[in-house]
Design a protein around this motif. Structure first.
Motif, PDB file in Angstrom:
ATOM      1  N   UNK A 139       0.734   7.584  -6.062  1.00 48.03           N
ATOM      2  CA  UNK A 139      -0.600   8.203  -6.153  1.00 48.03           C
ATOM      3  C   UNK A 139      -1.675   7.214  -6.568  1.00 48.03           C
ATOM      4  N   UNK A 140      -1.462   5.921  -6.233  1.00 48.23           N
ATOM      5  CA  UNK A 140      -2.406   4.893  -6.679  1.00 48.23           C
ATOM      6  C   UNK A 140      -3.063   4.166  -5.503  1.00 48.23           C
ATOM      7  N   UNK A 141      -3.003   4.742  -4.295  1.00 46.09           N
ATOM      8  CA  UNK A 141      -3.513   4.009  -3.134  1.00 46.09           C
ATOM      9  C   UNK A 141      -5.029   3.854  -3.128  1.00 46.09           C
ATOM     10  N   UNK A 142      -5.700   4.591  -4.019  1.00 42.05           N
ATOM     11  CA  UNK A 142      -7.163   4.454  -4.065  1.00 42.05           C
ATOM     12  C   UNK A 142      -7.603   3.041  -4.448  1.00 42.05           C
ATOM     13  N   UNK A 143      -6.702   2.249  -5.029  1.00 37.38           N
ATOM     14  CA  UNK A 143      -7.130   0.893  -5.411  1.00 37.38           C
ATOM     15  C   UNK A 143      -7.433   0.037  -4.171  1.00 37.38           C
ATOM     16  N   UNK A 144      -6.962   0.510  -3.001  1.00 38.98           N
ATOM     17  CA  UNK A 144      -7.251  -0.244  -1.775  1.00 38.98           C
ATOM     18  C   UNK A 144      -8.406   0.387  -0.981  1.00 38.98           C
TER      19      UNK A 144
ATOM     20  N   UNK B 174       0.825  -1.208   0.000  1.00 39.79           N
ATOM     21  CA  UNK B 174       0.000   0.000   0.000  1.00 39.79           C
ATOM     22  C   UNK B 174       0.860   1.260   0.000  1.00 39.79           C
ATOM     23  N   UNK B 175       1.961   1.184   0.737  1.00 39.57           N
ATOM     24  CA  UNK B 175       2.863   2.351   0.748  1.00 39.57           C
ATOM     25  C   UNK B 175       3.411   2.624  -0.656  1.00 39.57           C
ATOM     26  N   UNK B 176       3.784   1.533  -1.319  1.00 43.04           N
ATOM     27  CA  UNK B 176       4.332   1.707  -2.670  1.00 43.04           C
ATOM     28  C   UNK B 176       3.266   2.333  -3.579  1.00 43.04           C
ATOM     29  N   UNK B 177       2.043   1.845  -3.485  1.00 37.43           N
ATOM     30  CA  UNK B 177       0.972   2.395  -4.316  1.00 37.43           C
ATOM     31  C   UNK B 177       0.720   3.861  -3.953  1.00 37.43           C
TER      32      UNK B 177
END
Ligand code: UTP
Length: 466
Positions: free
Chosen positions: A16-21, A9-12
């Protein structure tokens, strides 16, 4: 060990892609695992590069365009002696078992709207045989003609793999030995919204689609297909697309010209019907042979005519290529730099921040695709051969209108009529005619059969309705 979810999640988040979680807490354990696995397989760095590059592709006007040298049809000044030499050379290559057939069949076929992979589409004008079956017939004929096993590599994708394999199995590989049919599954790549953010197709799944026919090089390398070719002594790949029922799978003239030219990747072209026809043009781009997409050619070049009123950029690419296996290996190893992703704006079903499914009526994001022909400029040499459209190109793209099943069936029927007429056999206009291509795949087969009338098991006639 899989990566801990916090790290993932940190990597995402860093991209700027953490919304996938966003729906993580509400996901069932198996859906969490699936999402984590899918997310871990995504190379965010490469995706960001791809997204940035799609925004920086060189504007068409900045490239120097010149017509490509083409070996024209004899009626347009083609060199008959060279053609004869090429024909003989191609026949030798084929009878030495040095050529493989390679079909790309991983596309989603969205325009056609058929429920299943396009290769399963019933195309026979009288028999409803599928595109794959028609191609298998041609291969059976070729194996007999050149008296060698000819391996057939079939590229599928997540969208088409399982139904394609089971179709082949159910039909007993259409009479071909199973060991000579090799499935190659291409990879997928995530789709993006217009800001470069990943999309979700459900709370636990990121939208991905096949990575374009240009994914073929890596797919051939990673699946072991190139190694299999090497083992079999195959050094030339005859490439075609599944949705062109007129495609000659193994054309000795073209393959021979490719060899005589010392080419690494070659292309067949037809005269464009008009400047606006939606096919790419084979041209010299900054001094190297390549394909300019119809969306990427500027109006001046598109409409340019010579003193005889002929289009200067007439050479429409019909996606038939000869490819040296050694070249395919090189391109696969360097795919990242040779095959940039092209972004096309598409309507992509996706969920919004509240989890509601959106079926957009206008494009809402990009699908990313690699194009096979982007490899052309990397080839040390290329042969470009003009062919007759009526003989080699009738793609099934749309459900109706141009390039549809109806136009492709007519083209198949017309071609069969022309071959039969050349053998002195006229087919009445009130029937459909269809040939068993395992037995009759050109005028030469008809000459060999020496028929005096149309009653032969390989010629099927069915009354036309209405
Ligand atoms: P098209 O670009 O015409 O796409 O593919 P398509 O999937 O058939 O149809 P649309 O655009 O969704 O309506 C040309 C050829 O390239 C193959 C297709 O299967 C077809 O043979 N292809 C395309 C792949 O194998 N993989 C891909 O990712 C894309």
């Amino acid at each position: 060990m899989t990566q801990p979810i916090e790290q993932l999640r940190e990597r995402f988040a860093a991209f700027g892609q953490d919304h996938v979680f966003r729906f993580w807490d509400a996901l069932a354990p198996e859906d969490r695992q699936a999402l984590a696995q899918q997310a871990a397989s995504i190379d965010l760095e490469a995706l960001r590069r791809a997204y940035e590059r799609t925004r920086q592709l060189v504007a068409p006007g900045q490239r120097r365009l010149e017509p490509a040298p083409v070996e024209p049809l004899p009626s347009r000044g083609g060199n008959r002696q060279r053609r004869t030499e090429a024909w003989e050379q191609g026949n030798s290559l084929l009878s030495e078992g040095r050529v493989a057939a390679f079909v790309v069949a991983g596309g989603q076929g969205t325009r056609l709207g058929f429920d299943g992979p396009k290769g399963l589409f019933p195309i026979g004008p009288t028999s409803d045989r599928s595109l794959f079956e028609l191609q298998a017939q041609k291969l059976r004929g070729a194996r007999r003609r050149w008296n060698v096993p000819i391996p057939w590599y079939v590229m599928t994708s997540a969208a088409t793999d399982a139904p394609t394999r089971s179709f082949f199995a159910t039909h007993d590989h259409f009479g071909l030995p199973a060991e000579d049919v090799f499935f190659v599954r291409q990879s997928t790549v995530p789709s993006l919204d217009f800001e470069g953010r990943l999309l979700l197709e459900s709370p636990g799944r990121i939208v991905e689609s096949p990575n374009g026919h240009g994914g073929a090089f890596s797919a051939l390398a990673d699946s072991g297909a190139l190694a299999d070719m090497r083992r079999r002594g195959v050094d030339t790949i005859s490439y075609y697309q599944v949705d062109n029922p007129l495609a000659p799978l193994l054309d000795p003239l073209f393959l021979g010209l490719h060899a005589l030219t010392g080419a690494e990747m070659s292309a067949k072209v037809v005269r464009k019907l008009d400047p606006m026809e939606k096919v790419g043009v084979v041209a010299q781009v900054d001094g190297r042979i390549g394909v300019v997409e119809y969306t990427e050619i500027d109006d001046e070049h598109r409409h340019l005519r010579d003193a005889d009123g002929e289009l200067v950029y007439w050479a429409g690419s019909i996606a038939l290529h000869g490819i040296a296996t050694a070249f395919a290996e090189r391109v696969a190893a360097d795919a990242e730099s040779l095959l940039p992703y092209h972004a096309s704006a598409k309507k992509i079903p996706a969920i919004d921040a509240t989890g509601r499914m959106l079926s957009p009526s206008t494009p809402n994001g990009y699908k990313l695709e690699r194009f096979l022909f982007d490899a052309l400029p990397a080839a040390a040499a290329s042969a470009v051969l003009e062919v007759e459209r009526e003989e080699e190109y009738a793609p099934v793209k749309n459900a109706e209108g141009p390039d549809s099943p109806a136009t492709a069936r007519r083209a198949l029927d017309d071609l069969a009529r022309r071959w039969l007429a050349a053998a002195g056999l006229e087919v009445p206009r009130d029937v459909w005619v269809e040939l068993d291509h395992a037995q009759i795949d050109g005028e030469q087969d008809l000459r060999a059969l020496g028929l005096h009338n149309l009653s032969h098991e390989a010629i099927r006639l069915v009354p036309r309705e209405g």
